[in-house]
Design an enzyme around this catalytic site. Structure first.
Site, PDB file in Angstrom:
ATOM      1  CE  LYS A  24      -7.407   4.442  13.317  1.00  0.00           C
ATOM      2  NZ  LYS A  24      -6.805   4.956  14.566  1.00  0.00           N
ATOM      3  CE1 TYR A 105      -7.757  -1.764  19.448  1.00  0.00           C
ATOM      4  CE2 TYR A 105      -5.974  -3.284  19.969  1.00  0.00           C
ATOM      5  CZ  TYR A 105      -7.093  -2.570  20.356  1.00  0.00           C
ATOM      6  OH  TYR A 105      -7.542  -2.666  21.646  1.00  0.00           O
ATOM      7  N   GLY A 143      -0.421   3.056  28.513  1.00  0.00           N
ATOM      8  CA  GLY A 143      -0.658   2.287  29.722  1.00  0.00           C
ATOM      9  C   GLY A 143       0.557   1.444  30.064  1.00  0.00           C
ATOM     10  CE  LYS A 336      -1.678   1.174 -22.536  1.00  0.00           C
ATOM     11  NZ  LYS A 336      -2.807   0.442 -23.220  1.00  0.00           N
ATOM     12  CG  HIS A 348      17.311   7.640 -27.433  1.00  0.00           C
ATOM     13  ND1 HIS A 348      18.290   7.649 -26.469  1.00  0.00           N
ATOM     14  CD2 HIS A 348      17.850   7.016 -28.513  1.00  0.00           C
ATOM     15  CE1 HIS A 348      19.376   7.070 -26.942  1.00  0.00           C
ATOM     16  NE2 HIS A 348      19.136   6.662 -28.182  1.00  0.00           N
ATOM     17  CE1 TYR A 372      -9.391   5.290 -26.646  1.00  0.00           C
ATOM     18  CE2 TYR A 372      -8.627   7.560 -26.457  1.00  0.00           C
ATOM     19  CZ  TYR A 372      -9.605   6.600 -26.255  1.00  0.00           C
ATOM     20  OH  TYR A 372     -10.791   6.946 -25.656  1.00  0.00           O
TER      21      TYR A 372
END
EC number: 2.7.7.23
Length: 453
Positions: A24, A105, A143, A336, A348, A372
Site C-alpha cells: 500500500k 509509518y 487507543g 510533446k 487549434h 515518428y
C-alpha cells in the site's frame, strides 16, 4: 551540539485490506508513492539517518523511499509480530546510539514535520517517550491517551477501556519518539503476553515509567495522522492532500475559479497571479510562471508555461513542452517535447511533437508534425515569424526558415528556406458541369435499385 536523530519508518505490512498486488505504501498520492510523502516530512525534521523496515515489495519500497537528501537503510522484517518487533528489525541502526529516535509509518502521507519536531523537543526536555496524539470527534477503536498532571500514564486500547476512558477524545496515532540512548533496553523489555502473541510498541509508555522514566504526549492535527488501509481511504487522503495544497497555492496568490475541480501533483509549482480555470489536471514536473492562464479542461505534465502564456481550453501539454512568454496553445492541441517561442500561436487542433517553433510564428488549425517513422523520432524546426497554413503535415526531420510560408494542406518533406513559400499539394482543377453529370448518374443508379425491388 545538535542532537542526533534516527527515523524508523515502518512499511512492512501485508496491505491485505488494500486488495492490491503491491504494497500500500507504493500507491500514489498526488502522483507520488505515499512512502515518499512520509520521507519528505521526515527529511524536514533534521534527522541524521533513516531506517526503513520493509516486507512486501521490499526493493520497490526502498527505491520509492529514497527521495535524496537523507541516508536510508532498509531492514527486512521477516515475520509480522507487531510494531515493537518491527522497530527492532532496525536493531543494527538503533545500536549506533542516536540521541533521538522517531518512529513513523509509511502509510500516513499527510504527515508534516511539525509534530515530529514537537516530539523531538519533548525528548530534549528530558522525557524518555513522546507519543504523538490527535483529538477527534470519532475516537471509535483508537487507543486512548491517558494523561495525568501533564504526564502520559498509559495508552489504553478501546476494547480494554472503561466507560470513563472511552470518553477520552485524545487518541494514539502510533507515531512516537524514543530516547535513543535507552531505546534498545526499553524495546527489549516489550513482551508478547497478549491474545495475539505480538510485541506492541505502545507498551513502551508503561515500561519507561516502571523504570523511573517519564512519558508525555504531544498533539497533532487529526488530518496529518490519517492512515491508509483501503482504496476508499486512499481516495479520501488524496482529497485531503489536494484541498490542503490548493489552499496553500491560493493563499500564495494563485487564482482558481473552481478549486475543487483542479488536481495537482506533489511538485506542481504555480506562480503568483496565474489563473487556473475549472477542470485542470497537473501531472508531475509542471512549472506555471506568474501571470500564465490555464483554461478549462487542460491536462499538463512535465511542462513549463511562462508568464503571459495561455493554454487551452482542452489542451494537453506532455513532458518537454515549454511555452515562452505570450505564446498560446489553444483548444484540442497537444504539445510533446516542443518549444513554443515568444508570442507564437498553436491555436487549434494541432499536434506539435519534438519540435521548436520560433517567436511570432503562427501554426494553422490541423497542422501536425510527423515526428515518428515507426522506429525513431525526428525533429521539426520552424523559424521565427513563419506562417504554417491549416491542415499541413510537416514530415520530420525538416526545417522551415524564418518568415517562411507553408500553403494550407501541404505535406512538407523538404527544408523550406527563409522567406520562401512552399506548396506540398496537388494543384486544384475545375471541370465545369462535371458535378451535374456525376449527380445524374448517381440518381439513375439509385432509381434502378428501387425498380428492382
Amino acid at each position: 551540539m545538535e542532537r542526533t536523530c534516527l527515523a524508523i519508518i515502518l512499511a512492512a505490512g501485508d496491505s491485505t485490506r488494500m486488495k492490491s498486488s503491491i504494497s500500500k505504501v507504493l500507491h500514489p498520492i498526488a502522483g507520488r508513492p505515499m512512502i515518499a510523502h512520509v520521507m519528505e516530512a521526515i527529511a524536514r525534521t533534521d534527522i541524521s539517518a533513516a531506517a526503513l523496515v520493509v516486507g512486501r515489495n521490499a526493493e520497490e519500497v526502498a527505491a520509492a523511499a529514497d527521495i535524496g537528501g537523507i541516508e536510508v537503510e532498509a531492514y527486512l522484517q521477516k515475520e509480522r509480530l507487531g510494531t515493537g518487533h518491527a522497530v527492532l528489525a532496525a536493531r543494527e541502526a538503533i545500536a549506533r546510539g542516536y540521541d533521538d529516535i522517531i518512529v513513523a509509518y509509511g502509510d500516513v502521507p499527510l504527515l508534516t514535520d511539525v509534530p515530529l519536531r514537537a516530539a523531538r523537543k519533548g525528548l530534549a526536555d528530558g522525557n524518555d517517550i513522546v507519543v504523538i496524539g490527535f483529538h477527534t470527534e470519532n475516537p471509535n477503536a483508537y487507543g486512548r491517551l491517558l494523561v495525568k498532571d501533564g504526564e502520559l500514564i498509559a495508552i489504553r486500547e478501546a476494547k480494554d477501556a472503561t466507560d470513563a476512558e472511552l470518553a477520552v477524545t485524545w487518541c494514539n496515532s502510533g507515531l512516537m519518539a524514543i530516547n535513543g540512548r535507552k531505546a534498545l533496553d526499553l524495546l527489549d523489555r516489550i513482551g508478547n503476553s497478549n491474545a495475539k502473541g505480538e510485541y506492541y510498541l505502545t507498551d513502551l509508555v508503561e515500561i519507561a515509567r516502571s523504570l523511573g522514566g517519564r512519558a508525555i504526549a504531544v498533539d497533532a492535527p487529526e488530518v496529518e495522522m490519517t492512515g491508509c488501509n483501503n482504496r476508499a481511504e486512499l481516495a479520501f487522503i488524496e482529497r485531503l492532500w489536494q484541498e490542503r495544497r490548493r489552499h496553500e497555492l491560493m493563499l500564495s496568490g494563485v487564482t482558481m475559479i473552481a478549486p475543487e475541480t483542479v488536481f495537482l501533483a506533489y511538485d506542481t509549482v504555480i506562480g503568483q497571479d496565474a489563473l487556473i480555470e475549472p477542470n485542470v489536471v497537473f501531472g508531475p514536473r509542471v512549472v506555471i510562471d506568474s501571470g500564465a492562464v490555464i483554461h478549462a479542461f487542460s491536462h499538463i505534465e512535465g511542462a513549463h508555461v511562462s508568464g503571459t502564456a495561455t493554454v487551452g481550453p482542452f489542451a494537453r501539454l506532455r513532458p518537454g513542452a515549454d511555452l515562452a512568454d505570450g505564446s498560446k496553445v489553444g483548444n484540442f492541441c497537444e504539445v510533446k517535447n516542443g518549444k513554443i517561442g515568444k508570442g507564437a500561436k498553436v491555436n487549434h487542433l494541432s499536434y506539435i511533437g519534438d519540435a521548436t517553433i520560433g517567436a511570432g510564428s503562427n501554426i494553422g488549425a490541423g497542422t501536425i508534425t510527423c515526428n515518428y517513422d515507426g522506429v525513431n523520432k525526428h525533429e521539426t524546426h520552424i523559424g521565427a515569424n513563419s506562417f504554417i497554413g491549416s491542415n499541413s503535415s510537416l514530415v520530420a526531420p525538416v526545417r522551415i526558415g524564418d518568415n517562411a510560408y507553408v500553403a494550407s494542406g501541404s505535406v512538407i518533406t523538404e527544408d523550406v528556406p527563409a522567406d520562401a513559400l512552399a506548396f506540398g499539394r496537388a494543384r486544384q482543377e475545375v471541370k465545369l458541369g462535371r458535378a451535374k453529370v456525376i449527380r445524374e448518374r448517381a440518381l439513375a443508379i439509385k432509381a434502378a435499385k428501387k425498380g428492382s425491388h
